[in-house]
Design an enzyme around this catalytic site. Structure first.
Site, short mmCIF file in Angstrom:
data_model
loop_
_atom_site.label_atom_id
_atom_site.label_comp_id
_atom_site.label_asym_id
_atom_site.label_seq_id
_atom_site.Cartn_x
_atom_site.Cartn_y
_atom_site.Cartn_z
N GLY A 106 0.83 -1.20 0.00
CA GLY A 106 0.00 0.00 0.00
C GLY A 106 0.86 1.25 0.00
O GLY A 106 0.59 2.21 0.73
N SER B 240 1.67 3.54 -2.36
CA SER B 240 1.53 4.61 -3.35
C SER B 240 0.78 5.84 -2.82
O SER B 240 0.61 6.82 -3.55
CB SER B 240 0.84 4.09 -4.61
N GLY C 60 -0.82 7.96 1.13
CA GLY C 60 -1.04 7.98 2.57
C GLY C 60 0.17 7.62 3.39
O GLY C 60 1.31 7.96 3.07
N ILE C 61 -0.08 6.89 4.49
CA ILE C 61 1.01 6.57 5.40
C ILE C 61 1.98 5.56 4.78
O ILE C 61 3.14 5.50 5.19
CB ILE C 61 0.50 6.08 6.77
N ASP D 169 -1.35 -6.53 -5.67
CA ASP D 169 -2.75 -6.33 -5.30
C ASP D 169 -3.07 -7.32 -4.18
O ASP D 169 -3.13 -8.53 -4.41
CB ASP D 169 -3.66 -6.57 -6.50
N SER E 262 -5.81 -1.50 13.47
CA SER E 262 -6.61 -0.32 13.80
C SER E 262 -7.30 -0.54 15.13
O SER E 262 -7.59 -1.68 15.53
CB SER E 262 -7.66 -0.07 12.72
N TYR F 28 -24.14 -8.76 6.80
CA TYR F 28 -22.91 -8.00 6.53
C TYR F 28 -23.09 -6.53 6.88
O TYR F 28 -24.08 -5.90 6.51
CB TYR F 28 -22.53 -8.11 5.05
#
Length: 319
Positions: free
Chosen positions: A37, A39, A41-42, A89, A171, A193
């Site tokens: 991940g 590319s 944000g953090i 991915d 998180s 869901y």
């Protein structure tokens, strides 16, 4: 720039500390890290700070062009940075297998694995492998990736006598999950869901994965630590599936949430700081160990999740 004020914990860092601040003076030369991940944000900030400290960074990204743009920005700031971009991915088993095969074929060392990529609050969707998207991306994809890279990490740790580190970005939302914790029998069931609970379930799975893997590595006397973390509330695009909330975060978040420099701090702290040498199986918030709720320390649940996840990746890998 306005920054959150936070009480400093035993580590000496708080919610207002940035990734650069928590790694100041640390030399990561000779280390190799994979960041998923990467590319935005953090993830992107983590790559930049690791590169700043001399680490050879492998950016795992879904979009190669977006990754190339981040790499260009890093190289412009840090001309001697070692940064490579590889397509990954986390919602696709085949993509993960291809990434791991390509990386392993390069015979590079691997000191640090940062499982950072994630999605949040998506409508009910199945991955290309037929697995609920939060669980597939946030947990199972990283579970498989770690599994495929682990032997290389063990070899690196043994040959270099440098502690390997696996960092899983979880998180605080692990607290808000389905009443059974993990819906093993209904993981792909649309009935009942709820996106917020599906997200919480995947984040709980991150913590349980870290604890069970840490336990196994300790038993094997392998010099690799595994820790999970909550980065805090961050102004990023993770709310992109919730249009109203995404807009609210973009507009007001800068006043009440962390920026990405602060959001990446705990990840970079766990990746590089000597204070956490030998520390494993813990949950960190603001670069400090934090106790988790009882359902996130359930060893039986962690082992059940491990066996369940192994079953899923074996099914997918042999299909």
């Amino acid at each position: 720039m306005w920054r959150l004020l936070g009480r400093r914990g035993p580590s000496g860092y708080s919610s207002s500390s940035t990734a650069e601040e928590v790694t100041e003076g640390i030399d990561g030369s000779g280390l190799t890290a994979i960041v998923t991940g990467a590319s935005s944000g953090i993830g992107a900030e983590t790559c930049r700070v690791l590169a700043l400290r001399g680490v050879h960074v492998i950016m795992g990204v879904r979009n190669a062009s977006a990754g190339a743009c981040v790499k260009a920005v890093i190289i412009k700031e840090i001309p001697n940075a070692k940064v490579d971009v590889m397509v990954l991915d986390l919602s696709s088993m085949s993509s993960i297998r291809n990434f791991a095969e390509n990386f392993n074929s390069q015979n590079l060392p691997l000191n640090i694995l940062i499982n950072n990529a994630g999605i949040a609050f998506a409508p009910f969707t199945l991955s290309e492998d037929g697995i609920e998207l939060h669980f597939a991306t946030n947990h199972l994809g990283h579970f498989l990736l770690t599994h495929l890279l682990l032997e290389g990490m063990k070899r690196t740790a043994q040959e270099t006598n440098i502690e390997g580190r696996i960092i899983i970005v979880s998180s605080d939302s692990y607290k808000l999950t389905y009443h059974e914790g993990i819906r093993f029998d209904r993981i792909n069931d649309e009935l009942g869901y709820k996106s917020i609970l599906a997200y919480g379930q995947s984040k709980l799975a991150n913590i349980l994965h870290a604890q069970e893997l840490s336990k196994q590595l300790k038993h094997e006397d392998v010099k690799i630590t595994v820790n999970a973390l909550h980065p805090g509330g961050i102004v990023t695009n993770i709310m992109r599936y919730q249009g109203f909330l995404d807009g609210l975060v973009a507009t007001l978040g800068k006043y009440v949430l962390k920026n990405v420099q602060q959001g990446a701090a705990t990840t970079c702290y766990l990746a590089l700081h000597p204070q956490v040498r030998g520390v494993s199986g813990k949950f960190f918030v603001d670069s400090n160990i934090t106790e988790v709720k009882s359902h996130a320390t359930d060893e039986d649940l962690a082992k059940k999740l491990w066996d369940f996840s192994m079953g899923l990746i074996k099914v997918q890998m042999t299909s």
